[in-house]
Scaffold this active site. Sequence first.
Site, PDB file in Angstrom:
ATOM      1  CB  SER A  60      -0.984   0.028   1.370  1.00  0.00           C
ATOM      2  OG  SER A  60      -1.702  -1.104   1.366  1.00  0.00           O
TER       3      SER A  60
HETATM    4  N1  SAM Z   1      -1.053  -3.388   3.846  1.00  0.00           N
HETATM    5  C1  SAM Z   1      -0.397  -4.170   2.796  1.00  0.00           C
HETATM    6  C2  SAM Z   1       1.219  -3.677   2.681  1.00  0.00           C
HETATM    7  O1  SAM Z   1       1.402  -2.629   2.686  1.00  0.00           O
HETATM    8  O2  SAM Z   1       1.835  -4.504   2.201  1.00  0.00           O
HETATM    9  C3  SAM Z   1      -1.017  -4.173   1.689  1.00  0.00           C
HETATM   10  C4  SAM Z   1      -1.874  -5.485   1.593  1.00  0.00           C
HETATM   11  S1  SAM Z   1      -2.412  -5.828  -0.081  1.00  0.00           S
HETATM   12  C5  SAM Z   1      -3.112  -4.258  -0.508  1.00  0.00           C
HETATM   13  C6  SAM Z   1      -3.747  -6.473   0.280  1.00  0.00           C
HETATM   14  C7  SAM Z   1      -3.385  -8.046   0.554  1.00  0.00           C
HETATM   15  O3  SAM Z   1      -4.849  -8.779   1.059  1.00  0.00           O
HETATM   16  C8  SAM Z   1      -3.054  -9.052  -0.495  1.00  0.00           C
HETATM   17  O4  SAM Z   1      -1.935  -9.451  -0.236  1.00  0.00           O
HETATM   18  C9  SAM Z   1      -4.143  -9.936  -0.768  1.00  0.00           C
HETATM   19  O5  SAM Z   1      -3.828 -11.182  -1.275  1.00  0.00           O
HETATM   20  C10 SAM Z   1      -4.740 -10.226   0.524  1.00  0.00           C
HETATM   21  N2  SAM Z   1      -6.079 -10.572   0.706  1.00  0.00           N
HETATM   22  C11 SAM Z   1      -7.305 -10.456  -0.129  1.00  0.00           C
HETATM   23  N3  SAM Z   1      -8.334 -11.222   0.267  1.00  0.00           N
HETATM   24  C12 SAM Z   1      -7.830 -11.764   1.433  1.00  0.00           C
HETATM   25  C13 SAM Z   1      -8.506 -12.742   2.394  1.00  0.00           C
HETATM   26  N4  SAM Z   1      -9.642 -13.141   2.273  1.00  0.00           N
HETATM   27  N5  SAM Z   1      -7.600 -13.324   3.378  1.00  0.00           N
HETATM   28  C14 SAM Z   1      -6.462 -12.882   3.557  1.00  0.00           C
HETATM   29  N6  SAM Z   1      -5.746 -12.119   2.787  1.00  0.00           N
HETATM   30  C15 SAM Z   1      -6.634 -11.397   1.697  1.00  0.00           C
END
Ligand code: SAM
Length: 209
Positions: A60
Amino acid sequence: MIYKQKIEKMISRLRQMGITDERVLKAMRAAPRHRFVPAGLEFQSYDEKALPIGFGQTISHPYTVAVMTQALNIKNGDRILEIGTGSGYQTAVLCELGAQVFTIEKIRAIGQSADKILRELEYQFVSRIGDGTLGWQNYAPYDSIIVTAGAPVIPKNLLQQLKQSGKLLIPLGDADEQILTILIKDNKSYNIIEIEELKFVPLIGKNGW
Ligand code: SAM
């Protein structure tokens, strides 16, 4: 340290963008964001942008991490459930604030890579691969739950796993736009505060897209 200037630039930009919590700024100064991006992108890691981490996912924007962390007003020892470990950077920032972090990632390769980096940096946390929309009952109840992907609805399991006065921070909306929203548990109801509009990758899973 070669990133020192870039880190200070990021911190003063975050201040200009409205981040006022000094503890959050200190945590973001300490967590080495350049370690959480793929090789070759390190020099862009403190710029105000999301960067690809593979599998269509991103680390992010610094502002997104800052505004989400500030909204939780984390105290030392708070029990935090994070849904969407992603790069692991948000996990590191939460650890820097003294939180006990439990983090779930749906994509195995992403979760494993984040684990490896966080362990190399000697952060203490508990992680697993799975569908975070179901929460993590084993360690509930939590002081806060932070969802780092955009959801179409509020996953009920997450609300059930909060402590009294606990906070669920979740981006809610359709595929194009989401509003970062905080729900604060008040007995059997919730106070809802909309923070601001931001763009997230979709939350996949049983109670997601
Ligand atoms: N805050 C994190 C960072 O700075 O790296 C960013 C995370 S990224 C925007 C969102 C993450 O949520 C992705 O890696 C995605 O695979 C995960 N994700 C999506 N749906 C999910 C779920 N149901 N359970 C766990 N992780 C999930």
